[in-house]
Design a protein around this motif. Structure first.
Motif, mmCIF file in Angstrom:
data_model
loop_
_atom_site.group_PDB
_atom_site.id
_atom_site.type_symbol
_atom_site.label_atom_id
_atom_site.label_comp_id
_atom_site.label_asym_id
_atom_site.label_seq_id
_atom_site.Cartn_x
_atom_site.Cartn_y
_atom_site.Cartn_z
ATOM 1 N N UNK A 53 0.846 -1.200 0.000
ATOM 2 C CA UNK A 53 0.000 0.000 0.000
ATOM 3 C C UNK A 53 0.884 1.253 0.000
ATOM 4 N N UNK A 54 0.293 2.396 0.291
ATOM 5 C CA UNK A 54 1.046 3.648 0.231
ATOM 6 C C UNK A 54 2.255 3.649 1.147
ATOM 7 N N UNK A 55 2.090 3.071 2.358
ATOM 8 C CA UNK A 55 3.200 3.052 3.313
ATOM 9 C C UNK A 55 4.323 2.142 2.801
ATOM 10 N N UNK A 57 4.865 1.417 -0.272
ATOM 11 C CA UNK A 57 5.442 2.051 -1.462
ATOM 12 C C UNK A 57 6.549 3.031 -1.077
ATOM 13 N N UNK A 58 6.346 3.710 0.047
ATOM 14 C CA UNK A 58 7.367 4.669 0.491
ATOM 15 C C UNK A 58 8.668 3.973 0.850
ATOM 16 N N UNK A 59 8.557 2.755 1.402
ATOM 17 C CA UNK A 59 9.773 2.003 1.728
ATOM 18 C C UNK A 59 10.497 1.636 0.437
#
Lengths: 100, 692
Positions: A53-55, A57-59
């Motif tokens: 998810x978005x979190x 994806x940031x990683x």
């Protein structure tokens, strides 16, 4: 998300498996950060990521930034199909090393 | 259930209440596009949040309803009573699903009803069916032309905490048309400072769609508070080429170049206005005027932008109750402080005490005002009741409400709901006649029920009046005699007979229906109101209708009171009904020749000697005080030994042992720790009436 870490000839390979979502993001990052800070070559295998998810994806974005940094030898191996589709939909363009 | 699911339920119940109101209004004004939008948005939020928090069944059910209202919004499906009926049933079904009492078959039936609505014929969809709109945004949305939007979506750092996944929003956008998504990672911090539970990414999306601006906005409907969002129409329809953004704008929007850099480069070349002036095509003042016009248009557009959503915070009712209790304690302590200051005659302490007193009063008013709700919230539920019941009974009834803005304490409103429903059911079932009966009686076929709310001192009066058949006192007498509640030869006035409807187990309805007539209603209503320190009155005229008046206290917690003394006993009179204080001398008593009447400014005002009434021992002082109260359009005096002064009173309920003492509505603890009883002036007068 459990991290599988292998060290072969001084080169570390970490494999991210399963879900990479906001629920796992903090633990995953805690485990990844020391590896990113270590001096030796590192390969992050994204081939077994099933969900992101978005979190998460940031990683992946942080890993991509680290891989781009010239002072470190970090490589990202080919992402799983679900992750590749998510990256595409989220407008993240990146190059990966092919998995051998 | 985790707290997010609980929060969803609270929000969903509120949305359902809003939805019901909007649907009932929509039935009256089917062309109101705003109402259609409101219904659609409510459904969309219930669906979207439901799916997010694990209420998949609600999300799936609501999806079909939302789809239909999307078509209503586009003008493909007209608003009819049938559609409103279906939507209200769907609303009830969603509520039942939230309550966990839903009948799946009923849900299927409702969805089938929606699906049976005429589908839009894609090739023949009449453009004229869409409501004509003058607003440019609406025009763009209704046109069905391909439009290109630039959506700048910058989530706030705490977006994930609200359970929102930005990727799901991007996917929703992609479903609307063709998308070009550009992610920006510039806000990502250094690895050591990176908190993966904060959102750092932002996106620019170019979306080409024929779904219109509303559809794009709807994607962000429950994320808009958690992000900075701008949606700009870049191009539309066949003339899209004319509106293509300039290269500099695209580069800036994509984050490839800063606006300052573009500005710097642009500055180095001559501005268009200057070039035109140099070419002697226009005069400098013409350029100035055009620039002023441009500036004005820009300012006007900014002014027209909708204001930011009102800042509000959702607070649990228990927290408010706790706050009121604390303020109550504070008021009591403040009273002690005031008393201490007076006793000690310390000017400095007195000055501080006055400030504390003022601040406490302000705090009390603010805290209580937070708990005040407009009574309209209770009226809204009644509209649905009248609509459904009148339909069920084949009656035509119009409901008028007035004074919906009148505010009452939250607790009072909550407890008012059941009594109001009982009264209204009785009016609809027994009061208002069928259209045939009304015609035969020379009345218009449509019955009317009026509900009025208004302030009256420290109380709110709610009148429910119908123009139905009224109550026949002789039928009440017959029924009371038959039930053994009244001796057959008992002499009772019509007013007294009417009061018998409040007796337990009394019902005048010939047949017991599912609507009312079980003989429990009015009894329960009376007890509910008495529990609220309120009262009920009934007036009825045969063939003309019935009016029921409910009297409710504004608040149940803290009031302003007038502290009085008789012998060593202290009492409190609610200040809201106090009009004046006058002296009563022995001569005044003698002049009245034993009648408890006082002449005040040429008006005869009756009074109640409280010492006598409460049998307080001892002799009264030579000059007593009369506190004049305004009660139900009448002035009545209460005679006391001494008026001490105004006090903020924290109402404490009395032990059940005192429940039969009508004249006392509660007690309060004074600054010195002693207890003062709060007088119920109305009951005092009522008691006197009965004694007479």
């Amino acid at each position: 998300m459990p991290l599988e870490i292998q060290t072969i000839d001084g080169c570390q390979t970490v494999c991210l498996t399963g879900a990479l979502t906001v629920w796992e993001a903090a633990d995953t990052w805690c485990a990844l950060l020391p590896l990113l800070n270590s001096a030796g070559p590192l390969t992050v295998d994204l081939g077994a990521v099933e969900q992101c998810d978005g979190a998460g994806l940031q990683i992946v974005c942080q890993l991509l930034k680290a891989a781009d940094a010239p002072e470190r030898s970090i490589a990202l191996s080919a992402p799983s199909d679900p992750l590749r589709a998510i990256l595409e939909r989220a407008g993240i363009t990146a190059s990966f090393t092919e998995k051998v | 259930m985790d707290h997010q699911q609980a929060a969803y339920k609270v929000e969903a119940y509120e949305l359902l209440s809003e939805l019901e109101t909007s649907l009932l209004e929509l039935e009256q004004t089917p062309d109101n596009k705003d109402l259609v939008d409101r219904v659609f948005r409510a459904m969309h939020t219930i669906k979207g949040s439901g799916a997010m928090f694990g209420f998949d069944e609600i999300a799936a059910f609501t999806h079909d309803v939302e789809t239909v209202f999307d078509r209503v919004r586009d003008g493909h499906i007209p608003v009819t009573t049938h559609l409103v009926n279906l939507a209200l049933s769907a609303r009830d079904q969603i509520k039942a699903m939230l309550d966990g009492t839903a009948d799946a078959d009923r849900g299927t039936g409702i969805i089938e009803g929606f699906r049976a609505l005429p589908a839009p014929a894609a090739d023949t969809a009449p453009a004229a069916a869409a409501p004509a709109t003058a607003d440019p945004e609406d025009r763009a949305a209704a046109a069905g032309d391909e439009q290109i939007f630039r959506i700048c979506f910058a989530p706030h750092a705490d977006l994930f905490a609200s359970g929102t996944n930005p990727l799901a929003l991007l996917d929703e956008l992609a479903e609307l048309g063709s998308c070009r998504v550009v992610a920006h990672t510039d806000r990502l911090p250094e690895p050591a400072a990176f908190d993966p539970e904060q959102c750092y990414l932002r996106w620019d999306v170019l979306l080409s769609t024929d779904q219109g601006l509303d559809a794009v906005k709807d994607v962000f409907i429950f994320a808009e508070d958690g992000c900075d969002l701008s949606i700009d129409l870049l191009a539309q329809g066949p003339a899209a080429d004319d509106a293509l953004p300039r290269l500099g704008e695209i580069l800036v929007a994509r984050g490839d170049v800063t606006p300052a850099m573009v500005e710097k480069v642009v500055q180095e070349q001559k501005r268009l206005g200057q070039l035109l002036v140099d070419a002697q095509a226009v005069r400098p003042e013409q350029v100035c005027a055009a620039l002023a016009e441009q500036q004005f248009l820009e300012q006007t557009r900014r002014k027209c932008d909708p204001p930011a959503a009102a800042a509000s915070v959702r607070v649990a009712a228990e927290k408010l109750d706790a706050l009121v209790n604390l303020v109550g304690e504070l008021v009591t302590v403040q009273a002690r402080l005031s008393q201490k200051a007076v006793t000690d005659r310390d000017p400095e302490l007195l000055a501080i005490t006055e400030v504390v007193e003022r601040l406490t009063a302000e705090l009390r008013d603010h805290v209580l005002s937070v708990r005040m709700l407009p009574i309209e919230t209770a009226f809204t539920k009644l509209r649905r009741l009248v609509r459904d019941l009148s339909g069920e009974l084949g009656k035509s009834i119009e409901l008028h409400t007035e004074g919906g803005e009148t505010e009452l304490d939250k607790t009072v409103i909550e407890q008012l709901n059941d009594p109001l429903v009982h009264i209204l059911r009785n009016s609809i079932d027994h009061g208002i006649e069928t259209p045939e009966q009304r015609r035969a009686a020379g009345k218009p076929p449509q019955g009317t029920i009026r509900i009025q709310a208004e302030h009256s001192g420290a109380n709110v009066l709610i009148r429910i009046a119908d123009d139905g058949a009224g109550i026949d006192p002789e039928r009440i007498r017959a029924k009371a005699v038959a039930k053994g509640l009244l001796a057959s030869d008992a002499e009772k006035s019509d007013k007294e007979l009417l009061q018998m409807v409040f007796l337990p187990g009394f019902s005048t309805a010939g047949t017991v229906t599912s609507v009312s007539g079980r003989g429990v209603g009015m009894d329960v209503v009376k007890r509910s109101l008495e529990a609220l320190r309120g009262g009920i009155e009934i007036n009825s005229e045969k063939d003309r209708g019935t009016t029921i008046t409910l009297k409710l206290p504004l608040t149940l917690a803290i009031i302003d009171g007038l502290l009085v003394q008789i012998g060593a006993e202290k009492f409190v009179l609610p200040l809201a009904s106090v009009e004046a204080c006058v002296e009563l001398t022995r001569q005044d008593v003698a002049d009245a020749h034993g009648r408890n009447i006082l002449n005040i400014r040429d008006r005869l005002v009756p009074y109640i000697p409280l010492r006598e009434r409460f049998a307080v021992a001892g002799a009264p002082p030579a000059i007593e005080q009369v506190v004049i109260n305004q009660v139900d359009d009448h002035q009545v005096g209460i005679v006391v030994d001494r008026v001490i002064g105004e006090h903020q009173i924290v109402i404490k309920t009395m032990n059940t042992l005192y429940k039969d003492v009508q004249e006392i509505s509660g007690a309060t603890i004074l600054g010195d720790g002693t207890v003062a009883l709060i007088l119920d002036v109305q009951q005092l007068i009522h008691g006197l009436d009965q004694a007479a």
